[in-house]
Design an enzyme around this catalytic site. Sequence first.
Site, PDB file in Angstrom:
ATOM      1  N   SER A   1      39.820  47.798  28.150  1.00 56.74           N
ATOM      2  CA  SER A   1      39.950  47.010  29.373  1.00 56.74           C
ATOM      3  C   SER A   1      39.361  47.753  30.556  1.00 56.74           C
ATOM      4  O   SER A   1      39.389  48.992  30.608  1.00 56.74           O
ATOM      5  CB  SER A   1      41.434  46.722  29.636  1.00 56.74           C
ATOM      6  OG  SER A   1      41.641  46.213  30.941  1.00 56.74           O
TER       7      SER A   1
ATOM      8  N   TYR B   1      49.931  49.247  30.997  1.00 56.10           N
ATOM      9  CA  TYR B   1      48.931  48.533  30.200  1.00 56.10           C
ATOM     10  C   TYR B   1      47.636  49.331  30.133  1.00 56.10           C
ATOM     11  O   TYR B   1      47.076  49.551  29.056  1.00 56.10           O
ATOM     12  CB  TYR B   1      48.661  47.154  30.802  1.00 56.10           C
ATOM     13  CG  TYR B   1      47.458  46.455  30.229  1.00 56.10           C
ATOM     14  CD1 TYR B   1      47.460  46.002  28.908  1.00 56.10           C
ATOM     15  CD2 TYR B   1      46.307  46.256  30.986  1.00 56.10           C
ATOM     16  CE1 TYR B   1      46.354  45.362  28.372  1.00 56.10           C
ATOM     17  CE2 TYR B   1      45.203  45.612  30.462  1.00 56.10           C
ATOM     18  CZ  TYR B   1      45.227  45.181  29.158  1.00 56.10           C
ATOM     19  OH  TYR B   1      44.126  44.562  28.626  1.00 56.10           O
TER      20      TYR B   1
END
Length: 342
Positions: free
Chosen positions: A136, A161
């Site tokens: 990501s 995350y």
Amino acid sequence: MAKILVTGCAGFIGFHVSRRLLERGDTMVGLDNLNEYYDVNLKRARLALLQALPQAMPNAGPRFRFVKLDLTDRPALNALFSSEAFESVVHLAAQAGVRYSLTHPYAYSEANLTGFLNVLEACRHHGVRHLAFASSSSVYGANRGMPFSARHPVDHPLSLYAATKKANELMAHAYAHLYQLPCTGLRFFTVYGPWGRPDMALFIFTRAILEDRPIELFNQGMMQRDFTYIDDVVRAVLLLLDRIPQPDPDWVDGRPDTSSAPYRIYNIAGHRPVELSTFVETLERKLGKPAKKVLLPMQPGDVPATCAEIDDLVRDTGFQAQTSVEDGISRFVDWYREYYGV
């Protein structure tokens, strides 16, 4: 015939990648646990399209099989790998969302760390030739130099995350080094488009505007994102899936995107960042309705801007983003209106 496993096949990116693999003639197994992080009916609708697609093609045969399975179930995952003999794995299953990680941290350790370790072990023990896995843009965290380059260190994540995605990259490198498992990490930048996730900005804004509810713009609306249309993302993923990484004989000590092991990291983006205000204005034009805007301060774990450097992706695959934000938003709104009947 070679067989491909796609984890998270009922998710947004996983669905589109799976559909394209089937359209080009691959045989694949799709895996998903169909969790309730967002509307399961949307996931089931994506899955239904995948299950119907091969039957609609002449002489397609049984080229798609769905398996409902949680990646933390190690015995079941190993049994699947033993029975199917996958050549390649596209690992897209994960607990997504920056803000959700602030309130549900253990969901990320289970799905993104334990689940990923189980995938690595299964690939290692069952002769998988290539593992392409989702990372990501969130890994860039507190980095200030832009455009973000995969050659930059990413040691200051701003959310759990992001930290799990950075951990995935490190875990994959260890397996590439120890077991010569070719691994390619895919750093996705703000992916959007039809069948998108309901927790993403475009989906939230579209629903709110159509329902005459206000939309929340963080950092007083002064955000910038490298929005990347789903079709461009899928094209990049397939180009890289077909390009098995090799050890870099000229690897420079400390460079994080390549290695003396069979390992690569790429940014997956259009390299065309857009101001959030411009994004919302485009959406307003397409919907034919103005948005009611609420300006808020920066959210914890968020970053004010993203912009990707994709020179390596272009050089290695010839990739070029082909979809403008205007066209991408238009296609999403058309899908949204048809799917929800509004």
